[in-house]
Design a protein around this motif. Sequence first.
Motif, PDB file in Angstrom:
ATOM      1  N   PHE A 121       0.705  -1.323   0.103  1.00 17.69           N
ATOM      2  CA  PHE A 121       0.005   0.096  -0.038  1.00 17.69           C
ATOM      3  C   PHE A 121       1.011   0.976   0.054  1.00 17.69           C
ATOM      4  CE2 PHE A 121      -2.625   3.405   2.113  1.00 17.69           C
ATOM      5  CZ  PHE A 121      -3.581   3.278   1.119  1.00 17.69           C
ATOM      6  N   LEU A 122       2.003   1.118   0.769  1.00 18.58           N
ATOM      7  CA  LEU A 122       2.736   2.493   0.832  1.00 18.58           C
ATOM      8  C   LEU A 122       4.111   2.155   0.153  1.00 18.58           C
ATOM      9  CD1 LEU A 122       2.607   3.365   4.769  1.00 18.58           C
ATOM     10  CD2 LEU A 122       1.355   4.567   2.627  1.00 18.58           C
ATOM     11  N   GLN A 123       4.715   3.237  -0.543  1.00 17.75           N
ATOM     12  CA  GLN A 123       5.990   3.203  -1.132  1.00 17.75           C
ATOM     13  C   GLN A 123       7.067   3.246  -0.100  1.00 17.75           C
ATOM     14  OE1 GLN A 123       3.679   5.439  -1.822  1.00 17.75           O
ATOM     15  NE2 GLN A 123       4.781   7.245  -2.487  1.00 17.75           N
ATOM     16  N   PRO A 124       8.317   2.685  -0.221  1.00 20.15           N
ATOM     17  CA  PRO A 124       9.437   2.913   0.516  1.00 20.15           C
ATOM     18  C   PRO A 124       9.945   4.194   0.266  1.00 20.15           C
ATOM     19  CG  PRO A 124      10.007   1.482  -1.086  1.00 20.15           C
ATOM     20  CD  PRO A 124       8.573   1.802  -1.193  1.00 20.15           C
ATOM     21  N   PRO A 125      10.849   4.789   0.791  1.00 22.70           N
ATOM     22  CA  PRO A 125      11.677   6.196   0.384  1.00 22.70           C
ATOM     23  C   PRO A 125      12.479   5.847  -1.000  1.00 22.70           C
ATOM     24  CG  PRO A 125      12.573   5.389   2.682  1.00 22.70           C
ATOM     25  CD  PRO A 125      11.577   4.429   1.922  1.00 22.70           C
ATOM     26  N   ALA A 126      12.388   7.034  -1.780  1.00 17.56           N
ATOM     27  CA  ALA A 126      12.852   6.802  -3.226  1.00 17.56           C
ATOM     28  C   ALA A 126      14.128   6.060  -3.320  1.00 17.56           C
ATOM     29  CB  ALA A 126      12.698   8.378  -3.673  1.00 17.56           C
ATOM     30  N   SER A 186       1.925  -1.900   7.852  1.00 18.67           N
ATOM     31  CA  SER A 186       2.136  -2.211   9.057  1.00 18.67           C
ATOM     32  C   SER A 186       2.231  -0.827   9.810  1.00 18.67           C
ATOM     33  CB  SER A 186       3.666  -2.867   9.205  1.00 18.67           C
ATOM     34  OG  SER A 186       4.584  -1.853   8.761  1.00 18.67           O
ATOM     35  N   ALA A 187       2.091  -0.799  11.165  1.00 16.40           N
ATOM     36  CA  ALA A 187       2.227   0.215  11.992  1.00 16.40           C
ATOM     37  C   ALA A 187       3.689   0.980  11.894  1.00 16.40           C
ATOM     38  CB  ALA A 187       1.935  -0.185  13.300  1.00 16.40           C
ATOM     39  N   GLU A 188       4.728   0.112  11.680  1.00 10.97           N
ATOM     40  CA  GLU A 188       6.024   0.595  11.586  1.00 10.97           C
ATOM     41  C   GLU A 188       6.127   1.416  10.110  1.00 10.97           C
ATOM     42  OE1 GLU A 188      10.633  -0.859  10.902  1.00 10.97           O
ATOM     43  OE2 GLU A 188       9.291  -1.873  12.422  1.00 10.97           O
ATOM     44  N   ASP A 189       5.512   0.850   9.031  1.00 15.17           N
ATOM     45  CA  ASP A 189       5.751   1.569   7.696  1.00 15.17           C
ATOM     46  C   ASP A 189       4.926   2.801   7.990  1.00 15.17           C
ATOM     47  OD1 ASP A 189       7.194  -0.420   6.679  1.00 15.17           O
ATOM     48  OD2 ASP A 189       5.671  -1.591   5.957  1.00 15.17           O
ATOM     49  N   ALA A 190       3.582   2.780   8.519  1.00 12.89           N
ATOM     50  CA  ALA A 190       2.676   3.980   8.542  1.00 12.89           C
ATOM     51  C   ALA A 190       3.374   4.984   9.097  1.00 12.89           C
ATOM     52  CB  ALA A 190       1.148   3.555   9.024  1.00 12.89           C
ATOM     53  N   ALA A 191       4.067   4.618  10.419  1.00 13.13           N
ATOM     54  CA  ALA A 191       4.703   5.560  11.214  1.00 13.13           C
ATOM     55  C   ALA A 191       5.873   6.545  10.423  1.00 13.13           C
ATOM     56  CB  ALA A 191       5.019   5.063  12.644  1.00 13.13           C
ATOM     57  N   ALA A 192       6.480   5.698   9.690  1.00 13.56           N
ATOM     58  CA  ALA A 192       7.801   6.152   8.861  1.00 13.56           C
ATOM     59  C   ALA A 192       7.198   7.095   7.882  1.00 13.56           C
ATOM     60  CB  ALA A 192       8.434   5.024   8.273  1.00 13.56           C
ATOM     61  N   ALA A 193       6.068   6.433   7.184  1.00  8.84           N
ATOM     62  CA  ALA A 193       5.486   7.535   6.152  1.00  8.84           C
ATOM     63  C   ALA A 193       5.021   8.741   6.754  1.00  8.84           C
ATOM     64  CB  ALA A 193       4.390   6.938   5.363  1.00  8.84           C
ATOM     65  N   LYS A 194       4.317   8.591   7.827  1.00  6.11           N
ATOM     66  CA  LYS A 194       3.862   9.860   8.436  1.00  6.11           C
ATOM     67  C   LYS A 194       5.031  10.825   8.699  1.00  6.11           C
ATOM     68  CE  LYS A 194       0.897  11.419  11.942  1.00  6.11           C
ATOM     69  NZ  LYS A 194       0.209  11.219  13.229  1.00  6.11           N
ATOM     70  N   LYS A 195       6.038  10.380   9.370  1.00  4.74           N
ATOM     71  CA  LYS A 195       7.140  11.167   9.826  1.00  4.74           C
ATOM     72  C   LYS A 195       7.981  11.708   8.579  1.00  4.74           C
ATOM     73  CE  LYS A 195      11.510  10.452  12.497  1.00  4.74           C
ATOM     74  NZ  LYS A 195      12.524   9.649  13.112  1.00  4.74           N
ATOM     75  N   ARG A 196       7.949  11.255   7.397  1.00  6.57           N
ATOM     76  CA  ARG A 196       8.376  11.732   6.182  1.00  6.57           C
ATOM     77  C   ARG A 196       7.669  12.993   5.693  1.00  6.57           C
ATOM     78  NH1 ARG A 196       9.186   6.463   4.468  1.00  6.57           N
ATOM     79  NH2 ARG A 196       7.189   6.480   2.902  1.00  6.57           N
ATOM     80  N   VAL A 197       6.676  13.371   6.132  1.00  2.39           N
ATOM     81  CA  VAL A 197       5.708  14.581   5.835  1.00  2.39           C
ATOM     82  C   VAL A 197       6.338  15.802   6.523  1.00  2.39           C
ATOM     83  CG1 VAL A 197       3.497  15.895   5.961  1.00  2.39           C
ATOM     84  CG2 VAL A 197       3.653  13.215   5.731  1.00  2.39           C
TER      85      VAL A 197
END
Length: 262
Positions: A121-126, A186-197
């Motif tokens: 669902f979420l993409q990793p860092p570029a 995952s909760a970890e991936d979602a948190a990482a994506a939110k942090k990148r904003v």
Amino acid sequence: MLLSEVMSQQTPVARVAPIWEEWVRRWPDPASFAAAGADEVLRAWGTLGYPRRALRLLECARTIVAEHDGEVPADVDALLALPGIGDYTARAIACFHFGQNVPVVDTNVRRVHERLIEGNFLQPPAAKAELKKVAALLPHDGTGPTVSVAVMELGATVCTARSPECEVCPVRAHCAWQAAGRPAPSAEDAAAAKKRVQKFVGTDRQVRGKIMAVLRSASEPVGMGAIDAVWPDASQRSRALFSLIEDGLAEQNEDGRFHLPG
């Protein structure tokens, strides 16, 4: 197209459009723009944000005039050699303006690829590897640029970041994320994506913008008092001011006053 691509980096198109139109009227080609002064370019940039892009555009125009006879080059490597032109911008110009079959990877394309091909669902860092992955999807029958536009639009309008409209997606039947049962991140991936904003309010970037607004509106160099008035935190204000000087966006004269570069 080079101008619109650089202006649109991290900036909504609605904000870019009127300024782009004014620039094109004022400087219709690289040669006319290359002759502009840094101060008038920064004033024309207005509130688009990240004003270093304006100076890089000026440097880019001067390089195009000096090394390419005033014509924007079509080759990706030649575009990448221009000041301020990165992977996405170089390939977007080569693909969408010159019709070359090269991968153009922005946030929307990355998201579509990650869901459609990888099933996430979420993409990793570029990462650089994404260029090869997206290139492998492009047809070689002359329709590559059209496919690139379609994938980008799919990500912008249907396969959106938070609420994808899968029921109207034209490639739903081929989507690995759909086939996997639309797993949530995952909760970890979602948190990482939110942090990148990136936040803006209260940052040095906001203070820099306020100082730049003072310098752009001034017809002559301004004293420290005018700059002190824009932000209450003296240490942050000082840090922002001198970072502008280090970036070549502001200068201090012999009288201790501040102004845009000449």
